[in-house]
Design a protein around this motif. Structure first.
Motif, PDB file in Angstrom:
ATOM      1  N   GLU A 148      51.296  26.737  38.542  1.00  0.00           N
ATOM      2  CA  GLU A 148      50.254  26.374  39.513  1.00  0.00           C
ATOM      3  C   GLU A 148      50.172  27.404  40.629  1.00  0.00           C
ATOM      4  O   GLU A 148      49.070  27.745  41.094  1.00  0.00           O
ATOM      5  CB  GLU A 148      50.547  24.985  40.087  1.00  0.00           C
ATOM      6  CG  GLU A 148      50.342  23.861  39.075  1.00  0.00           C
ATOM      7  CD  GLU A 148      50.784  22.507  39.619  1.00  0.00           C
ATOM      8  OE1 GLU A 148      51.487  22.496  40.661  1.00  0.00           O
ATOM      9  OE2 GLU A 148      50.430  21.477  39.004  1.00  0.00           O
ATOM     10  N   ALA A 149      51.307  27.912  41.076  1.00  0.00           N
ATOM     11  CA  ALA A 149      51.309  28.933  42.122  1.00  0.00           C
ATOM     12  C   ALA A 149      50.630  30.211  41.637  1.00  0.00           C
ATOM     13  O   ALA A 149      49.892  30.865  42.392  1.00  0.00           O
ATOM     14  CB  ALA A 149      52.744  29.223  42.565  1.00  0.00           C
ATOM     15  N   ALA A 150      50.873  30.560  40.364  1.00  0.00           N
ATOM     16  CA  ALA A 150      50.232  31.759  39.813  1.00  0.00           C
ATOM     17  C   ALA A 150      48.717  31.583  39.731  1.00  0.00           C
ATOM     18  O   ALA A 150      47.957  32.496  40.068  1.00  0.00           O
ATOM     19  CB  ALA A 150      50.811  32.054  38.433  1.00  0.00           C
ATOM     20  N   LEU A 151      48.272  30.404  39.307  1.00  0.00           N
ATOM     21  CA  LEU A 151      46.837  30.143  39.224  1.00  0.00           C
ATOM     22  C   LEU A 151      46.196  30.157  40.608  1.00  0.00           C
ATOM     23  O   LEU A 151      45.074  30.664  40.789  1.00  0.00           O
ATOM     24  CB  LEU A 151      46.597  28.790  38.542  1.00  0.00           C
ATOM     25  CG  LEU A 151      46.917  28.732  37.045  1.00  0.00           C
ATOM     26  CD1 LEU A 151      46.790  27.298  36.523  1.00  0.00           C
ATOM     27  CD2 LEU A 151      45.995  29.662  36.255  1.00  0.00           C
ATOM     28  N   ALA A 152      46.915  29.596  41.598  1.00  0.00           N
ATOM     29  CA  ALA A 152      46.387  29.593  42.955  1.00  0.00           C
ATOM     30  C   ALA A 152      46.240  31.013  43.491  1.00  0.00           C
ATOM     31  O   ALA A 152      45.286  31.330  44.217  1.00  0.00           O
ATOM     32  CB  ALA A 152      47.308  28.776  43.866  1.00  0.00           C
ATOM     33  N   ALA A 153      47.188  31.886  43.118  1.00  0.00           N
ATOM     34  CA  ALA A 153      47.118  33.275  43.573  1.00  0.00           C
ATOM     35  C   ALA A 153      45.900  33.978  42.978  1.00  0.00           C
ATOM     36  O   ALA A 153      45.246  34.790  43.638  1.00  0.00           O
ATOM     37  CB  ALA A 153      48.401  34.013  43.193  1.00  0.00           C
ATOM     38  N   TYR A 154      45.556  33.647  41.737  1.00  0.00           N
ATOM     39  CA  TYR A 154      44.372  34.241  41.112  1.00  0.00           C
ATOM     40  C   TYR A 154      43.105  33.750  41.797  1.00  0.00           C
ATOM     41  O   TYR A 154      42.111  34.476  41.920  1.00  0.00           O
ATOM     42  CB  TYR A 154      44.320  33.881  39.628  1.00  0.00           C
ATOM     43  CG  TYR A 154      45.161  34.769  38.756  1.00  0.00           C
ATOM     44  CD1 TYR A 154      44.806  36.099  38.542  1.00  0.00           C
ATOM     45  CD2 TYR A 154      46.316  34.290  38.150  1.00  0.00           C
ATOM     46  CE1 TYR A 154      45.578  36.923  37.739  1.00  0.00           C
ATOM     47  CE2 TYR A 154      47.103  35.100  37.350  1.00  0.00           C
ATOM     48  CZ  TYR A 154      46.737  36.418  37.147  1.00  0.00           C
ATOM     49  OH  TYR A 154      47.517  37.225  36.354  1.00  0.00           O
ATOM     50  N   ALA A 155      43.122  32.485  42.258  1.00  0.00           N
ATOM     51  CA  ALA A 155      41.923  31.893  42.842  1.00  0.00           C
ATOM     52  C   ALA A 155      41.698  32.326  44.277  1.00  0.00           C
ATOM     53  O   ALA A 155      40.576  32.240  44.795  1.00  0.00           O
ATOM     54  CB  ALA A 155      42.026  30.365  42.777  1.00  0.00           C
ATOM     55  N   ALA A 156      42.738  32.786  44.980  1.00  0.00           N
ATOM     56  CA  ALA A 156      42.617  33.169  46.388  1.00  0.00           C
ATOM     57  C   ALA A 156      41.790  34.443  46.518  1.00  0.00           C
ATOM     58  O   ALA A 156      41.828  35.324  45.652  1.00  0.00           O
ATOM     59  CB  ALA A 156      44.009  33.368  46.980  1.00  0.00           C
ATOM     60  N   PRO A 157      41.027  34.576  47.604  1.00  0.00           N
ATOM     61  CA  PRO A 157      40.252  35.811  47.814  1.00  0.00           C
ATOM     62  C   PRO A 157      41.180  36.989  48.002  1.00  0.00           C
ATOM     63  O   PRO A 157      42.294  36.833  48.540  1.00  0.00           O
ATOM     64  CB  PRO A 157      39.463  35.504  49.088  1.00  0.00           C
ATOM     65  CG  PRO A 157      40.238  34.431  49.789  1.00  0.00           C
ATOM     66  CD  PRO A 157      40.849  33.610  48.694  1.00  0.00           C
ATOM     67  N   PRO A 158      40.796  38.165  47.559  1.00  0.00           N
ATOM     68  CA  PRO A 158      41.673  39.335  47.677  1.00  0.00           C
ATOM     69  C   PRO A 158      41.928  39.693  49.135  1.00  0.00           C
ATOM     70  O   PRO A 158      41.050  39.536  49.989  1.00  0.00           O
ATOM     71  CB  PRO A 158      40.900  40.434  46.943  1.00  0.00           C
ATOM     72  CG  PRO A 158      39.470  39.999  47.011  1.00  0.00           C
ATOM     73  CD  PRO A 158      39.487  38.493  46.965  1.00  0.00           C
ATOM     74  N   THR A 159      43.121  40.152  49.434  1.00  0.00           N
ATOM     75  CA  THR A 159      43.466  40.595  50.788  1.00  0.00           C
ATOM     76  C   THR A 159      42.915  41.996  51.006  1.00  0.00           C
ATOM     77  O   THR A 159      43.191  42.906  50.208  1.00  0.00           O
ATOM     78  CB  THR A 159      44.993  40.608  50.966  1.00  0.00           C
ATOM     79  OG1 THR A 159      45.503  39.293  50.708  1.00  0.00           O
ATOM     80  CG2 THR A 159      45.385  41.057  52.358  1.00  0.00           C
ATOM     81  N   PRO A 160      42.096  42.217  52.047  1.00  0.00           N
ATOM     82  CA  PRO A 160      41.512  43.540  52.244  1.00  0.00           C
ATOM     83  C   PRO A 160      42.569  44.568  52.608  1.00  0.00           C
ATOM     84  O   PRO A 160      43.591  44.250  53.218  1.00  0.00           O
ATOM     85  CB  PRO A 160      40.523  43.313  53.419  1.00  0.00           C
ATOM     86  CG  PRO A 160      41.070  42.118  54.133  1.00  0.00           C
ATOM     87  CD  PRO A 160      41.691  41.247  53.081  1.00  0.00           C
TER      88      PRO A 160
END
Length: 343
Positions: free
Chosen positions: A320-332
Motif C-alpha cells: 500500500e505504501a508503494a502504491l501511495a508513492a506512485y499516486a503522489a504528485p512528483p516532488t519538483p
C-alpha cells in the motif's frame, strides 16, 4: 551359536539394511533350510551380519506385536527356516521401463566420486543387467547429463575437487536469506538426491557439514589448499530430506497461483497442498522473513502470504505504501515551480 555369530556386524545405513531385509525374506521363504553361510554369500554379507538380520526379523511383522504377528526365524542347526512371513513373500518385480530407469540412475551414481557404496551400486547393476539381458544393454548407451552448461561445469569442478582433495571457494545463493554468500568448503562427496545434484562438504564459515545445491552455486574455484575435511566431519544421512530447518526458523504459509508454481521447485518447502486450478498452499521454514516480503511484492499478486499474521500485514502495508508513492504528485526539483492547484 558360534563366537563369529556373536560378533557385532559392520555398521551400515538403515536404508541399506532395510532394502536387504525386504529382499531377504521372500528369498529365504523360497529356500527353506538353506545353509546359513550360503545365505550370507547370496546377500554379500558376513555370517555375523546375517545372524544379526535374522535376530531383527524376530521383532518385525504385522501390527499388533503379539507372538502370532511376528516373523519366525530359526537357524540353530546352521540351516535357516523362516515362517509367518507370507504377507511379504512376494519378491519385487520390475517392469522393463522401471528396470531401465533404475539402471540409468545406477550408472550415474557409479560414475560419481564420493559415493560411499560403489560396490553395492555395481552389484545391483550387475544383477539388473543379468535379469534384463539384451533389453538392458540399451541402458549402457544412455547417459545422464545436465542441460545448463554452467551447472555442468560446476558439477565437473566439484567432482574434481572431491577426487583431488582440494578446498573450493563458493559463491552460493542462500534462498532462505535471498543473498549470495562467499565461503570456503572442504568437499566430501557429490550426491544426487530428489533429481538434483548436491556438493556436501565441511563449510569453514559455518564450521559444520553443509549440503550445497549445485544449481545454486554461482561460482566455484578450486584452491591450492588441501581440502581434507576435519576428522569429526561426517556425511549426513540422506535417507530423509536434504533440507533440515533450524529449530528457531519461522514457519511461513503462502498461497500461489499457476504463475508462481516454480517456487516449490526452487525453495525448500515443508509441505505443499494442491488447492485446484493451479493454486497451492505452501509451507516454508525461513530464517529471515524479509526475503518473503520482497518475493511477495515481486510476484505482483501471484503469491499471497497467509501466515504468520504479522508478516502478512507487513506485506500488505508495504504494498500500500508503494502504491501511495506512485499516486503522489512528483516532488519538483530545486528551483522548479510547483504545479498550480486545480480551480
Amino acid at each position: 551359536m558360534t563366537a563369529a555369530a556373536a560378533r557385532k556386524p559392520t555398521p551400515e545405513s538403515a536404508t541399506t539394511r532395510l532394502s536387504r531385509l525386504l529382499t531377504m525374506v521372500p528369498w529365504l521363504l523360497s529356500h527353506q533350510g538353506v545353509d546359513i553361510d550360503e545365505a550370507a554369500a547370496e546377500f554379500g554379507v558376513s555370517r555375523a551380519q546375517l545372524v544379526s538380520d535374522l535376530e531383527l526379523l524376530f521383532l518385525c511383522g504385522t501390527p499388533g506385536g503379539m507372538p502370532g504377528d511376528l516373523i519366525e526365524a530359526d537357524w540353530e542347526d546352521g540351516k535357516v527356516y523362516l515362517g509367518n512371513a507370507d504377507h511379504i513373500a512376494r519378491p519385487l518385480r520390475l517392469t522393463v521401463d522401471e528396470a531401465l530407469t533404475l539402471m540409468v540412475g545406477l550408472r550415474a551414481l557409479a560414475s560419481t566420486p564420493g559415493i560411499a557404496e560403489h560396490e553395492a551400486v555395481s552389484r545391483a547393476l550387475t544383477k539388473l543387467e543379468e535379469a534384463t539381458g539384451a533389453v538392458g544393454a540399451a541402458s549402457a548407451r544412455m547417459q545422464v547429463s545436465i542441460d545448463d552448461g554452467a551447472q555442468q561445469s560446476t558439477l565437473t569442478g566439484a567432482r574434481r575437487a572431491v577426487q583431488d582433495h582440494r578446498r573450493v571457494h563458493l559463491r552460493y545463493l542462500v534462498p532462505g536469506r535471498d543473498e549470495v554468500s562467499e565461503r570456503d568448503v572442504d568437499p566430501m562427496r557429490v550426491v544426487s538426491l530428489d533429481a538434483r545434484w548436491y556438493l556436501e562438504g565441511w563449510c569453514h564459515r559455518a564450521e559444520d557439514v553443509r549440503l550445497f545445491r549445485v544449481d545454486r552455486i554461482q561460482g566455484l574455484d578450486i584452491l591450492e589448499q588441501d581440502g581434507t575435511p576435519p576428522p569429526h566431519a561426517q556425511p549426513r544421512d540422506l535417507a530423509g530430506a536434504a533440507f533440515t530447518p533450524h529449530a528457531d526458523d519461522l514457519e511461513v504459509v503462502v498461497e500461489t497461483d499457476r504463475s508462481a508454481g516454480w517456487i516449490v521447485e526452487y525453495y525448500p518447502t515443508q509441505s505443499v497442498e494442491e488447492l485446484g486450478d493451479g493454486r497451492r498452499r505452501v509451507t516454508l521454514r525461513v530464517s529471515d522473513p524479509s526475503w518473503v516480503r520482497r518475493l511477495a511484492w515481486r510476484m505482483g499478486g501471484h503469491l499471497r502470504v497467509v501466515a504468520p499474521a504479522d508478516l502478512a500485514a507487513s506485506v500488505t502495508s508495504g504494498a500500500e505504501a508503494a502504491l501511495a508513492a506512485y499516486a503522489a504528485p512528483p516532488t519538483p526539483a530545486p528551483g522548479e515551480a510547483r504545479p498550480a492547484a486545480d480551480g
